[in-house]
Design a protein around this motif. Sequence first.
Motif, mmCIF file in Angstrom:
data_model
loop_
_atom_site.group_PDB
_atom_site.id
_atom_site.type_symbol
_atom_site.label_atom_id
_atom_site.label_comp_id
_atom_site.label_asym_id
_atom_site.label_seq_id
_atom_site.Cartn_x
_atom_site.Cartn_y
_atom_site.Cartn_z
ATOM 1 N N VAL A 141 0.945 -1.127 0.016
ATOM 2 C CA VAL A 141 0.124 0.282 -0.153
ATOM 3 C C VAL A 141 1.077 1.429 0.260
ATOM 4 O O VAL A 141 1.728 1.355 0.636
ATOM 5 N N HIS A 142 0.593 2.081 -0.753
ATOM 6 C CA HIS A 142 1.273 3.498 -0.830
ATOM 7 C C HIS A 142 0.754 4.162 0.490
ATOM 8 O O HIS A 142 -0.359 5.158 0.200
ATOM 9 N N CYS A 143 1.533 4.234 1.309
ATOM 10 C CA CYS A 143 0.891 4.958 2.801
ATOM 11 C C CYS A 143 2.099 5.043 3.588
ATOM 12 O O CYS A 143 3.113 4.539 3.581
ATOM 13 N N ASP A 144 1.991 6.217 4.412
ATOM 14 C CA ASP A 144 3.175 6.583 5.378
ATOM 15 C C ASP A 144 2.391 6.248 6.571
ATOM 16 O O ASP A 144 1.478 6.994 7.267
ATOM 17 N N PHE A 145 2.723 5.200 7.353
ATOM 18 C CA PHE A 145 2.221 4.756 8.749
ATOM 19 C C PHE A 145 2.418 6.001 9.643
ATOM 20 O O PHE A 145 1.680 6.202 10.566
ATOM 21 N N PHE A 146 3.491 6.869 9.613
ATOM 22 C CA PHE A 146 3.697 7.769 10.509
ATOM 23 C C PHE A 146 2.982 9.060 10.272
ATOM 24 O O PHE A 146 2.749 10.176 11.035
ATOM 25 N N PRO A 159 0.593 9.366 0.200
ATOM 26 C CA PRO A 159 0.555 8.549 1.080
ATOM 27 C C PRO A 159 0.055 8.827 2.605
ATOM 28 O O PRO A 159 -0.130 7.952 3.516
ATOM 29 N N ILE A 160 -0.726 9.871 2.709
ATOM 30 C CA ILE A 160 -1.405 10.198 3.811
ATOM 31 C C ILE A 160 -2.852 9.388 3.849
ATOM 32 O O ILE A 160 -3.461 9.416 3.011
ATOM 33 N N MET A 161 -3.004 8.775 5.031
ATOM 34 C CA MET A 161 -4.302 7.947 4.968
ATOM 35 C C MET A 161 -5.102 8.024 6.265
ATOM 36 O O MET A 161 -4.236 8.426 7.291
ATOM 37 N N LEU A 162 -6.319 7.672 6.477
ATOM 38 C CA LEU A 162 -7.066 7.371 7.669
ATOM 39 C C LEU A 162 -6.732 5.898 8.042
ATOM 40 O O LEU A 162 -7.325 4.932 7.163
ATOM 41 N N SER A 163 -6.683 5.387 9.118
ATOM 42 C CA SER A 163 -6.449 4.172 9.482
ATOM 43 C C SER A 163 -7.797 3.318 9.221
ATOM 44 O O SER A 163 -7.630 2.144 8.870
#
Length: 391
Positions: A141-146, A159-163
Motif C-alpha cells: 500500500v502506498h501509505c505513510d504509517f507515521f 501516502p497520507i491515509m485514515l486508519s
Amino acid sequence: MSVPRLMLSSLAGAGRFCVLGSGAARWKSVRARNRRGLSDLHPQLSPNQGFRDSPSWLPKNRSEPRSYITNPKLATTLVQILQKENRNRHQLFLECNPGPGILTQALLESQAKVIALECNRTFLPHLQSLRKKVNRKLEVVHCDFFKLDPRNSGIVKPPIMLSETLFQNLGIEALPWSEDNPLTVVGIFPAKNEKKILWKLLYDLYSSTSIYSYGRVQLNMFIAEKEYEKLVADPQNNLYQPLSVLWQVACEIKLLHVEPWSSFSVYNQVGGPKKSKNKEPLEQINKQNMCFIQMTPLQNLFTENLTSVNYDIFFHMLKQCFMKRHATLMDHLQSLSPVNAVAILKEIEKDGDMKITDLYPEDFKLLFETIESFRESCRWLFDDCIEDIIL
C-alpha cells in the motif's frame, strides 16, 4: 467495582467521542466482491511515469531522508527475534516503509503475512513485483504509517491515509482489548520526527483512536538510542520526563536488539542514497546506535478512573508536575483545589515532603486515579486542550 473499558473514537471534526466496540486487529477473511483491491489504495505507475511526473498531491518535502534495512543478515536477526517474541508463525506484520524489501522478504520466508506500507513511490514497483511471487502473503500500500490520521485535516490522499479506510480495505477488524496482539507493527522511527511521532502515538493510545481503536497493537521499532533512554528513564535519571511516565504506564517496553547506525541505508524521498553532510569522522557516526524495542500496550492500562475520556487530564497533570520538578508532592497537591491533600497522601501512602519527580510512573498513575476517585475533585485541573503542545 470497575466499569468495562469503552473503546472510543473521535468524531471527524469534533472534540467529542462516540462509543464503538473494544478491539484489537485481525486480518479478516472477506469476500472479494466486498473488499476493494489494495491497488485502489495507492496510485499505479504507468511505464512512462517517473517520480518527477507524479501527481501534485505527493509530499512537498521530497528530500526528507528515511532509513532502510538493506543488510540481509540484520533482517534475518530481526526475524529470529520476532519469532522468539511472537510464537505465532503466521503472525500478521504491518511493515512501515520497507523500502527495498529486505526485511519484507525475510518475514515472508518465515511464513508471516505482511502488509507493506511504503511512502516512497520509487520502491513500489519492486515491492509489487515481490508481491506477485508470494501467494496472498503480501499486500503493498502506498501509505505513510507515521502520517496516519492527521489531526484537523480535510480530504487526505496517499501516502497520507485514515486508519479506518486502510484497515477496512485490508479486511482488518477489531477484537477485544483483552486479546493478544495479533497485529504487529515493525519499522524504523524517522530520525527527524521521533519525538513528535512518539507523542502522537501516545495520544492515539490513551484515547483509543487511530490504530489503537483496533486494540493493543504492538510496535516493534528501531529508535535512536538517546530517545530510547528517555522512554525508559526513571526518577534517578535526569532524562525522566512526562514522555517517560506515559509510555511506561501504557506499555511494556522491551529492548530486543542494538544495532550501529552504520548498518542502515539512508535514502532521500526521491529514492536515491543520501550523502551525509555530517562533518564528524565516520568512526564517530558509526558509534551511534539504534535500539530495536517492543512496545506492548498493557491490558490493565484503563481503569475506572483512567479512561479514554479523561486521559487528557492525566497528561496535563504530568505537564504541571514536571514544570516544577523540584517542588514537593504536598506543594503540588495543595495547588490543586479542591483536592484534599492529606487524604490523598494517606491513600497512596506517600510522604508529602518527597520531590514530585521522585514518583515512579506507576505512582503517578495511582496518584491520578486516587484524585479522580474523590468526588469532590470533579474537574480538578484546568480542562485545557494540550494536543498541540509537545512536552
